[in-house]
Write a protein that holds these residues in place. Sequence first.
Motif, mmCIF file in Angstrom:
data_model
loop_
_atom_site.group_PDB
_atom_site.id
_atom_site.type_symbol
_atom_site.label_atom_id
_atom_site.label_comp_id
_atom_site.label_asym_id
_atom_site.label_seq_id
_atom_site.Cartn_x
_atom_site.Cartn_y
_atom_site.Cartn_z
ATOM 1 N N ASP A 164 0.807 -1.222 0.000
ATOM 2 C CA ASP A 164 0.000 0.000 0.000
ATOM 3 C C ASP A 164 0.840 1.271 0.000
ATOM 4 N N GLU A 165 2.170 1.133 -0.079
ATOM 5 C CA GLU A 165 3.001 2.328 -0.070
ATOM 6 C C GLU A 165 2.675 3.197 -1.280
ATOM 7 N N LYS A 166 2.583 4.501 -1.072
ATOM 8 C CA LYS A 166 2.233 5.421 -2.158
ATOM 9 C C LYS A 166 3.339 5.499 -3.195
ATOM 10 N N GLY A 181 11.004 17.959 5.402
ATOM 11 C CA GLY A 181 9.652 18.008 5.918
ATOM 12 C C GLY A 181 8.738 17.053 5.169
ATOM 13 N N PHE A 182 7.734 16.521 5.867
ATOM 14 C CA PHE A 182 6.834 15.545 5.259
ATOM 15 C C PHE A 182 5.779 16.244 4.414
ATOM 16 N N SER A 183 5.479 15.661 3.279
ATOM 17 C CA SER A 183 4.362 16.086 2.442
ATOM 18 C C SER A 183 3.834 14.870 1.714
ATOM 19 N N ARG A 184 2.506 14.765 1.623
ATOM 20 C CA ARG A 184 1.953 13.637 0.878
ATOM 21 C C ARG A 184 2.258 13.758 -0.614
ATOM 22 N N TYR A 185 2.790 14.913 -1.016
ATOM 23 C CA TYR A 185 3.119 15.145 -2.435
ATOM 24 C C TYR A 185 4.622 15.019 -2.685
ATOM 25 N N SER A 206 19.252 3.950 6.377
ATOM 26 C CA SER A 206 18.994 4.374 4.994
ATOM 27 C C SER A 206 17.708 3.754 4.457
ATOM 28 N N ARG A 207 17.132 2.802 5.214
ATOM 29 C CA ARG A 207 15.928 2.080 4.760
ATOM 30 C C ARG A 207 14.845 2.231 5.829
ATOM 31 N N PHE A 208 13.755 2.917 5.437
ATOM 32 C CA PHE A 208 12.703 3.139 6.432
ATOM 33 C C PHE A 208 11.366 3.414 5.744
ATOM 34 N N PHE A 209 10.325 3.307 6.527
ATOM 35 C CA PHE A 209 8.978 3.708 6.112
ATOM 36 C C PHE A 209 8.709 5.085 6.710
ATOM 37 N N LEU A 210 8.109 5.960 5.921
ATOM 38 C CA LEU A 210 7.863 7.338 6.323
ATOM 39 C C LEU A 210 6.370 7.620 6.252
ATOM 40 N N MET A 211 5.813 8.153 7.332
ATOM 41 C CA MET A 211 4.371 8.405 7.353
ATOM 42 C C MET A 211 4.033 9.407 8.446
ATOM 43 N N SER A 230 1.917 6.592 3.050
ATOM 44 C CA SER A 230 3.244 6.273 3.566
ATOM 45 C C SER A 230 4.177 6.045 2.382
ATOM 46 N N PHE A 231 5.454 6.219 2.626
ATOM 47 C CA PHE A 231 6.458 6.098 1.583
ATOM 48 C C PHE A 231 7.490 5.055 1.984
#
Length: 266
Positions: free
Chosen positions: A25-27, A86-90, A206-211, A262-263
């Motif tokens: 489901d990652e964007k 900074g986080f952005s859904r875009y 260096s490897r992670f999920f961002l949300m 999430s990315f």
Amino acid sequence: AGVAPEFALCASGQMQSPVNIVRADEKAHLDLPTLRWQGYEAEPFVEQGMETRAFFDGHSICMGGPATDPNHPTGEMTGPRLAVYGFSRYLPDLPLSAVAIVNYTLHEIRFHTPAEHQIDGQSFPFEMQMVHECNALTVPSCPINKTMIVSVLFTEARTGWGEESPAFLSSLLDDLRLIEGVWSQYVASYAFDFGRIARALNPYTSRFFLMKGSLTVPPCTEDVTWYVLKDQLPISRSDLDFARQIQGNNARPVQPWNDRVSFDIH
């Protein structure tokens, strides 16, 4: 009994944590810089004469700075800083040059048994959450308070493979044995070396999920940026058993995903 008004978000929030992270489901898959803490190599973890504290707050094993505010018993950690975009859904559609960098300062570290986050439905026995803040008191400051949490999941060490707990974790739990059963006390250190944590985590950052999500304890404040490392560290059975003995099951159940993105980083 209803939910106290100050904790209303815990029941009504639409971006609550923890969650089950589903890779499918990652964007988007993004290429972002590796997480690297700064500000601890050439200076003490805390300012000269200050101390770090290991303690159990009745809910979680914690590591924090000294109490500077009588109404805030954990105080703040100073020293380690983490600069992130900074986080952005875009984010997939933006050049990084257009994304602001936020400079966070480590505030406290909290531990959970079992882990609160899941990956593809898999549960883990232990989680370390490194809570960072950017606010009017951090350098550089943020005009609006921001919270970011780096989450590290653990699996039980395979002793036949030579795995063991990271040294910093065993040391922390050994310190807590000094005050076992007297949890109104804390263990103070004037020479804590954050480098022990950084060196243990650097191979994995260096490897992670961002949300986006929330604090997992009341008041469950939302708009928290989460970095959940993809790879797990080991924890020995004896360390895990002692952590469970102290805090029992202090994990919040996974929360609905709702309308968030999430990315997948690297």
